[in-house]
Scaffold this motif. Structure first.
Motif, PDB file in Angstrom:
ATOM      1  N   ALA A 269      12.045  -0.598   9.645  1.00  0.00           N
ATOM      2  CA  ALA A 269      12.841   0.560   9.562  1.00  0.00           C
ATOM      3  C   ALA A 269      11.988   1.637   8.909  1.00  0.00           C
ATOM      4  N   LEU A 270      11.297   1.378   7.894  1.00  0.00           N
ATOM      5  CA  LEU A 270      10.502   2.185   7.415  1.00  0.00           C
ATOM      6  C   LEU A 270       9.518   2.859   8.271  1.00  0.00           C
ATOM      7  N   LYS A 271       8.831   1.975   9.064  1.00  0.00           N
ATOM      8  CA  LYS A 271       7.806   2.589  10.253  1.00  0.00           C
ATOM      9  C   LYS A 271       8.630   3.549  10.747  1.00  0.00           C
ATOM     10  N   LYS A 272       9.744   3.120  11.295  1.00  0.00           N
ATOM     11  CA  LYS A 272      10.419   4.148  12.416  1.00  0.00           C
ATOM     12  C   LYS A 272      10.545   5.631  11.866  1.00  0.00           C
ATOM     13  N   LEU A 273      11.042   5.758  10.375  1.00  0.00           N
ATOM     14  CA  LEU A 273      11.380   6.904  10.069  1.00  0.00           C
ATOM     15  C   LEU A 273      10.326   7.575   9.150  1.00  0.00           C
ATOM     16  N   LEU A 274       9.271   6.762   8.657  1.00  0.00           N
ATOM     17  CA  LEU A 274       8.162   7.653   8.101  1.00  0.00           C
ATOM     18  C   LEU A 274       7.336   8.392   8.954  1.00  0.00           C
ATOM     19  N   PRO A 275       6.778   9.715   8.358  1.00  0.00           N
ATOM     20  CA  PRO A 275       5.939  10.506   8.965  1.00  0.00           C
ATOM     21  C   PRO A 275       4.570   9.309   9.442  1.00  0.00           C
ATOM     22  N   GLN A 276       4.163   9.544  10.445  1.00  0.00           N
ATOM     23  CA  GLN A 276       3.004   8.534  10.841  1.00  0.00           C
ATOM     24  C   GLN A 276       1.707   8.328   9.848  1.00  0.00           C
ATOM     25  N   LYS A 277       1.387   9.362   9.099  1.00  0.00           N
ATOM     26  CA  LYS A 277       0.568   9.108   8.179  1.00  0.00           C
ATOM     27  C   LYS A 277       0.764   8.196   6.935  1.00  0.00           C
ATOM     28  N   ASP A 278       2.198   8.253   6.832  1.00  0.00           N
ATOM     29  CA  ASP A 278       2.831   7.536   5.593  1.00  0.00           C
ATOM     30  C   ASP A 278       3.195   6.208   6.324  1.00  0.00           C
ATOM     31  N   ALA A 279       3.491   5.913   7.288  1.00  0.00           N
ATOM     32  CA  ALA A 279       3.599   4.756   7.914  1.00  0.00           C
ATOM     33  C   ALA A 279       2.286   3.962   7.940  1.00  0.00           C
ATOM     34  N   ASP A 280       1.210   4.602   8.398  1.00  0.00           N
ATOM     35  CA  ASP A 280      -0.306   3.791   8.333  1.00  0.00           C
ATOM     36  C   ASP A 280      -0.338   3.361   6.932  1.00  0.00           C
ATOM     37  N   ALA A 281      -0.047   4.219   6.003  1.00  0.00           N
ATOM     38  CA  ALA A 281      -0.625   3.659   4.503  1.00  0.00           C
ATOM     39  C   ALA A 281       0.259   2.761   4.138  1.00  0.00           C
ATOM     40  N   LEU A 282       1.480   2.611   4.441  1.00  0.00           N
ATOM     41  CA  LEU A 282       2.495   1.710   4.093  1.00  0.00           C
ATOM     42  C   LEU A 282       1.904   0.313   4.485  1.00  0.00           C
ATOM     43  N   GLY A 283       1.536   0.322   5.838  1.00  0.00           N
ATOM     44  CA  GLY A 283       0.797  -0.960   6.592  1.00  0.00           C
ATOM     45  C   GLY A 283      -0.553  -1.401   5.581  1.00  0.00           C
ATOM     46  N   ASP A 284      -1.398  -0.322   5.297  1.00  0.00           N
ATOM     47  CA  ASP A 284      -2.655  -0.702   4.636  1.00  0.00           C
ATOM     48  C   ASP A 284      -2.315  -1.180   3.459  1.00  0.00           C
ATOM     49  N   GLU A 285      -1.339  -0.379   2.515  1.00  0.00           N
ATOM     50  CA  GLU A 285      -1.007  -0.916   1.215  1.00  0.00           C
ATOM     51  C   GLU A 285      -0.514  -2.489   1.086  1.00  0.00           C
ATOM     52  N   LEU A 286       0.470  -2.549   2.018  1.00  0.00           N
ATOM     53  CA  LEU A 286       1.054  -4.013   1.957  1.00  0.00           C
ATOM     54  C   LEU A 286       0.149  -5.096   2.295  1.00  0.00           C
ATOM     55  N   SER A 287      -0.868  -4.755   3.204  1.00  0.00           N
ATOM     56  CA  SER A 287      -1.852  -5.698   3.650  1.00  0.00           C
ATOM     57  C   SER A 287      -2.649  -6.189   2.345  1.00  0.00           C
ATOM     58  N   LYS A 288      -3.199  -5.011   1.404  1.00  0.00           N
ATOM     59  CA  LYS A 288      -4.070  -5.259   0.364  1.00  0.00           C
ATOM     60  C   LYS A 288      -3.152  -5.831  -0.949  1.00  0.00           C
ATOM     61  N   LEU A 289      -2.053  -5.637  -0.813  1.00  0.00           N
ATOM     62  CA  LEU A 289      -1.065  -6.309  -1.953  1.00  0.00           C
ATOM     63  C   LEU A 289      -1.028  -7.851  -1.575  1.00  0.00           C
ATOM     64  N   ILE A 290      -0.696  -8.100  -0.376  1.00  0.00           N
ATOM     65  CA  ILE A 290      -0.669  -9.479   0.044  1.00  0.00           C
ATOM     66  C   ILE A 290      -2.253 -10.309  -0.034  1.00  0.00           C
TER      67      ILE A 290
END
Length: 317
Positions: A269-290
């Motif tokens: 749901a976050l990716k669907k509603l975030l602006p594209q730049k923020d959606a990409d950043a979320l994926g990258d930051e979550l990957s780094k955290l994991i």
């Protein structure tokens, strides 16, 4: 109703944690429970206890504390992006509809709402209409009035009080939305007239001809983000969470949302509603955290093994 649960002291709490976690040294757990409380700590213990078969052993104190630390970091990350959606969506509702209606206080005018939400089924339609008339709309009026009246909490709104240059005006949407909670905005969007709901999407996510079906899907995405935000804001455990159903976008491959009530569905749901730049950043930051986590996120089922591959194939709005 009878109260059959009795309070327990700190030493009893430490002993009870041994139901869930194997440990010898009590001091670290004693210090931890002094800070977190038994109820919060036991939830993590219960979660790990359900993973004994997968892990092949009962969690020790190292795994317990690492799981807790990961959840704290995950919660902080997700809260940041829930906040971005909240600000982005509030701004777009405010801008799109004040311009379309020519009314700075459109949110208080009943003509811009559909109390039935356009439901076909009589029972649901009547339920929606009752809730709008008896609870939701009166609460909007009350929220606006309280903002103008509360001198102590909101001295910055003095111009809208008696003696102020705008005391006869209703609070404009851009001022009111600064204080309205995400739940209020989510509910407001669900009750807006169909043409106005689409106008918000056209303004926020240009490039598509949005149909009623999409606005129904977005209701579920907003609700999913709202409840995730509440989990994060109240410091609740997000790993292993289940909540409201998320309806997938029909443009997306069917396999990018395997389940619709788990933590990953909130990330969808976050990716669907975030602006594209923020959606990409979320994926990258979550990957780094994991990748830097001390626990095996996949082995204990916090996220699907292929979550990033699925996430990358979710279409932007």
């Amino acid at each position: 109703m009878l109260n059959t649960e009795l309070p327990i002291d700190l030493e009893q709490q430490v002993s009870l944690m041994k139901r869930y976690v194997s440990f010898r040294q009590k001091k670290k757990f004693r210090d931890f429970l002094t800070y977190t409380g038994y109820f919060r700590a036991s939830r993590y213990g219960k979660f790990l206890l359900t993973k004994v078969e997968t892990l092949g052993f009962k969690a020790d104190s190292k795994l317990f504390f690492s799981t807790y630390d990961f959840d704290v970091q995950l919660r902080q990350l997700l809260f940041k992006y829930c906040t971005k959606v909240e600000i982005f969506f509030k701004s777009n509702v405010s801008n799109a509809l004040s311009l379309k209606t020519g009314d700075a206080a459109f949110y208080l005018d009943k003509q811009y709402y559909t109390p039935s939400k356009g439901e076909r089924f009589k029972v649901t339609r009547e339920k929606n209409t009752r809730f709008f008339g008896k609870k939701f709309y009166p609460s909007l009026r009350d929220k606006e009035e309280q903002l103008r009246k509360d001198v102590v909490k909101h001295p910055e709104l003095k111009e809208y009080r008696k003696g102020g240059s705008r005391h006869k005006n209703l609070l404009p949407v851009w001022a009111a939305f600064t204080y309205f909670e995400m739940g209020t905005i989510t509910m407001m969007y669900s009750y807006l007239r169909g043409d106005l709901r689409k106008a918000v999407l056209d303004y926020a996510y240009p490039g598509r001809n949005y149909k009623k079906e999409v606005t129904k899907q977005i209701d579920t995405w907003l609700d999913a983000i709202r409840n995730l935000r509440n989990y994060c804001a109240h410091h609740s455990m997000v790993i292993g969470m289940t909540s409201s159903v998320v309806i997938p976008d029909k443009r997306d491959p069917q396999d990018v949302l395997p389940t619709d009530t788990d933590l990953y569905s909130r990330i969808y749901a976050l990716k669907k509603l975030l602006p594209q730049k923020d959606a990409d950043a979320l994926g990258d930051e979550l990957s780094k955290l994991i990748s830097k986590s001390k626990i095996d996120v996949y082995k204990i089922g916090i996220l699907p093994d292929n979550w990033k591959e699925m996430y990358d194939r979710i279409n932007y709005l």
